[in-house]
Design an enzyme around this catalytic site. Structure first.
Site, short mmCIF file in Angstrom:
data_model
loop_
_atom_site.label_atom_id
_atom_site.label_comp_id
_atom_site.label_asym_id
_atom_site.label_seq_id
_atom_site.Cartn_x
_atom_site.Cartn_y
_atom_site.Cartn_z
N ARG A 231 12.77 8.27 -2.63
CA ARG A 231 11.98 8.18 -3.50
C ARG A 231 11.19 7.25 -3.99
NH1 ARG A 231 11.99 12.62 -3.25
NH2 ARG A 231 12.44 14.16 -4.16
N GLU A 260 1.75 8.64 -3.70
CA GLU A 260 2.22 9.18 -3.08
C GLU A 260 0.52 10.48 -3.07
OE1 GLU A 260 4.90 11.73 -1.70
OE2 GLU A 260 6.19 10.12 -1.25
N HIS A 279 5.77 11.78 3.61
CA HIS A 279 7.33 12.27 2.88
C HIS A 279 7.80 13.87 3.47
CE1 HIS A 279 8.82 12.74 -1.66
NE2 HIS A 279 9.57 13.46 -0.41
#
Length: 313
Positions: A231, A260, A279
């Protein structure tokens, strides 16, 4: 029961549609981004299937019919689980859909760093056919890999690192020695930071925000690498930039950042020993299908009054 997919950036929801329709569940897809979107558009929702939209206490208190929230994925940091528990709302996730993929991605990033794959690709594209630009590269059997978080994914990664002939140490305050994983030596987080040649992060954000900050980077070997496929927020990116600039560590690879997406003007990109992916560690075609199946199947189980398979609270 009314099912609302609060938001979803997948190419389609064909699989969810098939499974929910088959069970006779009424549903619709929205693209909610804020608390206000959820409150204004989801008053009839009894079940949420959720990706990024913020499921806060305010939202849940405003949606009196809501009984279940299922998250596309493992992390539930966009859901106030404590508030959900107080309000009698079940929260579920899908913790096992991409275990191999995340572990594989961490291994890929590890080898890209230690074998200088990205760096040497860049040099070679510029016409610099010179392996000495990669020096030093070390043999896997001489490396100690530190795994932060020894849940499903952390153990999966550890097994693969062990298969590459690396020594494996691990930190997890809840870890109990597991059969088949005797090769993992449990250590303190401080010892892991000091002894590891590669650190791979596989823990939740809760309780680990800024775990890798300036102080942590100073403890690490200046020849060590750090990888985060867990994370954003666990690695303090401002401090990471300083650590790379000062040579406190040898390199870093992030699949998760905060916020993000990463700013294309991030100072981290000035470091040639920095790798970033969007990601995507969770992704394979098979994992994508499994994730979509499992969120829909969990909704159907709840609708039928069956025990949910992946309760968070």
């Amino acid at each position: 029961m009314k099912v609302i997919i609060t938001d979803c950036d997948h190419k389609n929801i064909d699989l969810e549609t098939e499974l929910l329709n088959e069970a006779g569940l009424d549903f619709k897809l929205l693209q909610c981004k804020t608390e206000e979107d959820l409150i204004s558009q989801c008053q009839d929702a009894e079940i949420f299937i959720n990706q990024y939209a913020p499921i806060t206490e305010k939202v849940m208190k405003s949606l009196e019919k809501l009984k279940l929230v299922i998250r596309y994925g493992v992390g539930v940091n966009n859901i106030d689980v404590s508030a959900a528990s107080k309000l009698g709302i079940q929260v579920c996730n899908v913790p096992d859909y991409g275990m191999n993929e995340v572990a594989d991605h961490a291994i890929a990033l590890m080898l890209s760093l230690t074998r200088k794959v990205v760096l040497m690709n860049d040099y070679t594209r510029k016409g610099q056919w010179d392996y000495t630009k990669s020096i030093p590269v070390r043999r896997n059997s001489t490396l100690t890999v530190g795994v932060v978080g020894l849940g499903r994914i952390g153990r999966n990664f550890a097994k693969k690192a062990h298969a590459l002939d690396c020594k494996v140490i691990g930190y997890d305050p809840f870890y109990k020695q597991t059969e088949g994983f005797e090769f993992i030596t449990p250590v303190s987080i401080d010892q892991l930071m000091r002894e590891s040649d590669i650190i791979s992060i596989h823990c939740p954000l809760e309780g680990a925000r800024d775990l890798f900050n300036e102080e942590a980077f100073k403890k690490m070997k200046n020849t060590a690498y750090i990888i985060n496929v867990a994370r954003g927020g666990i690695v303090n990116e401002t401090d990471l930039d300083k650590a790379l600039e000062n040579g406190d560590i040898a390199g870093a690879a992030l699949d998760c950042v905060e916020p993000e997406p990463i700013d294309p003007n991030s100072p981290l990109f000035r470091h040639e020993n920095f790798i970033c992916t969007p990601h995507m560690a969770w992704y394979s075609e098979e994992a994508s299908i499994e994730l979509k199946q499992k969120v829909a199947q969990e909704a159907v189980r709840f609708y039928k009054g069956e025990k949910v398979k992946y309760p968070v609270n």
